[in-house]
Design a protein around this motif. Structure first.
Motif, mmCIF file in Angstrom:
data_model
loop_
_atom_site.group_PDB
_atom_site.id
_atom_site.type_symbol
_atom_site.label_atom_id
_atom_site.label_comp_id
_atom_site.label_asym_id
_atom_site.label_seq_id
_atom_site.Cartn_x
_atom_site.Cartn_y
_atom_site.Cartn_z
ATOM 1 N N ALA A 61 -6.164 -28.429 36.489
ATOM 2 C CA ALA A 61 -7.415 -27.967 35.886
ATOM 3 C C ALA A 61 -7.523 -26.448 35.906
ATOM 4 N N GLY A 62 -6.562 -25.784 36.538
ATOM 5 C CA GLY A 62 -6.566 -24.329 36.606
ATOM 6 C C GLY A 62 -5.165 -23.801 36.794
ATOM 7 N N PHE A 63 -5.011 -22.480 36.679
ATOM 8 C CA PHE A 63 -3.700 -21.857 36.839
ATOM 9 C C PHE A 63 -3.870 -20.431 37.332
ATOM 10 N N SER A 64 -2.807 -19.885 37.883
ATOM 11 C CA SER A 64 -2.719 -18.466 38.223
ATOM 12 C C SER A 64 -1.315 -17.985 37.894
ATOM 13 N N LEU A 65 -1.164 -16.674 37.747
ATOM 14 C CA LEU A 65 0.093 -16.081 37.302
ATOM 15 C C LEU A 65 0.588 -15.031 38.283
ATOM 16 N N LYS A 66 1.905 -14.903 38.373
ATOM 17 C CA LYS A 66 2.510 -13.787 39.096
ATOM 18 C C LYS A 66 2.969 -12.776 38.049
ATOM 19 N N VAL A 67 2.374 -11.577 38.064
ATOM 20 C CA VAL A 67 2.576 -10.603 36.997
ATOM 21 C C VAL A 67 2.971 -9.253 37.586
ATOM 22 N N GLU A 68 4.023 -8.660 37.015
ATOM 23 C CA GLU A 68 4.350 -7.269 37.317
ATOM 24 C C GLU A 68 3.638 -6.402 36.290
ATOM 25 N N CYS A 88 -4.124 -28.380 40.954
ATOM 26 C CA CYS A 88 -4.351 -29.782 40.603
ATOM 27 C C CYS A 88 -5.547 -30.338 41.360
ATOM 28 N N ILE A 89 -6.412 -31.051 40.628
ATOM 29 C CA ILE A 89 -7.601 -31.638 41.233
ATOM 30 C C ILE A 89 -7.622 -33.140 40.979
ATOM 31 N N ASP A 90 -8.449 -33.835 41.745
ATOM 32 C CA ASP A 90 -8.716 -35.260 41.529
ATOM 33 C C ASP A 90 -10.031 -35.362 40.767
ATOM 34 N N PRO A 91 -9.981 -35.606 39.450
ATOM 35 C CA PRO A 91 -11.228 -35.588 38.665
ATOM 36 C C PRO A 91 -12.214 -36.669 39.061
ATOM 37 N N SER A 92 -11.762 -37.707 39.765
ATOM 38 C CA SER A 92 -12.680 -38.780 40.158
ATOM 39 C C SER A 92 -13.647 -38.329 41.247
ATOM 40 N N GLY A 94 -15.340 -35.464 41.213
ATOM 41 C CA GLY A 94 -16.330 -34.502 40.713
ATOM 42 C C GLY A 94 -15.772 -33.097 40.754
ATOM 43 N N LEU A 95 -16.151 -32.278 39.785
ATOM 44 C CA LEU A 95 -15.527 -30.967 39.633
ATOM 45 C C LEU A 95 -15.841 -30.019 40.781
ATOM 46 N N SER A 96 -17.083 -29.957 41.234
ATOM 47 C CA SER A 96 -17.433 -28.976 42.262
ATOM 48 C C SER A 96 -16.658 -29.230 43.549
ATOM 49 N N SER A 97 -16.520 -30.483 43.942
ATOM 50 C CA SER A 97 -15.759 -30.825 45.142
ATOM 51 C C SER A 97 -14.270 -30.600 44.925
ATOM 52 N N SER A 98 -13.763 -30.945 43.733
ATOM 53 C CA SER A 98 -12.331 -30.848 43.456
ATOM 54 C C SER A 98 -11.840 -29.413 43.500
ATOM 55 N N TYR A 99 -12.636 -28.468 43.016
ATOM 56 C CA TYR A 99 -12.205 -27.071 42.981
ATOM 57 C C TYR A 99 -12.098 -26.467 44.375
ATOM 58 N N GLU A 100 -12.709 -27.115 45.362
ATOM 59 C CA GLU A 100 -12.586 -26.649 46.741
ATOM 60 C C GLU A 100 -11.413 -27.310 47.449
#
Length: 208
Positions: A61-68, A88-92, A94-100
């Motif tokens: 559900a999200g990403f980050s990059l390593k950038v020079e 990666c999150i477990d959508p079952s 709920g979003l607020s809990s999954s992002y943590e």
């Protein structure tokens, strides 16, 4: 003789079909109904790393990059995008809990740069991507892949904090399954006194 040749062609065709199935089905991954998303406007220096897969029941559900970041001296050797992490999150749950409580996966990563902050879909999951790629520059400085965009399942478009050389290629097809669940990247190892490029290509895995 004609019968023998026909039989041989059937066997060869069956063998190629099996190879194709194995390449796309990844029987070593314990996830159901998997497909690779690929884009074709890329460079081809370096080797492919191992694939890394979200834990069962979770999706990116999200990403980050390593950038020079950009350097502009006469002898500077820019590599731009060096790595991609999927979160990666477990959508079952709920979003607020999954992002943590998320899991992070990554494939091969280049040697330069720093990791950016995570960018999350405002809602939904990652389902398609496109790469910003600088084609071969001949005797000038090559940077290969510079940035990435992801499309979320509910329509949002997320653009990474990469660099601006090159052009955006086409967006990949959208996941046939639920969402992106894994990654594999091609990275060129350090070249010493020669031109470094780091990340050159990326494939995303979709899962039901």
């Amino acid at each position: 003789m004609h019968h023998f040749m026909s039989l041989l062609l059937v066997v060869i065709g069956l063998h190629m079909s099996i190879q194709s199935y194995v390449m796309h089905s990844d029987p070593d991954i314990n996830r159901k109904n998997r497909w690779w998303l690929k884009v074709y406007y890329t460079t081809n220096w370096g080797s492919w790393g191992v694939k890394d897969i979200c834990p069962n029941g979770t999706y990116a559900a999200g990403f980050s990059l390593k950038v020079e970041q950009l350097s502009q001296g006469f002898w500077d050797d820019n590599t731009a995008l060096n790595g991609i992490r999927l979160h990666c999150i477990d959508p079952s749950k709920g979003l607020s809990s999954s992002y943590e409580n998320y899991a992070t996966v990554e494939s091969e990563v280049g040697s330069w740069g720093k990791w950016t902050e995570i960018k999350w879909c405002p809602s939904g999951l990652l389902t398609a991507f496109q790469l910003r790629v600088e084609s071969s520059q001949g005797i000038e400085d090559d940077t290969a892949v510079n940035n990435i965009r992801f499309r979320c399942s509910r329509g949002s478009l997320l653009e990474g904090d990469g660099t601006a050389w090159g052009e955006w290629g086409y967006m990949s097809t959208t996941c046939k399954g639920k969402a992106i669940c894994g990654i594999q990247t091609q990275v060129e190892e350090p070249q010493g006194m020669r031109d470094d490029t780091a990340l050159n290509d990326a494939w995303m895995l979709c899962c039901d």
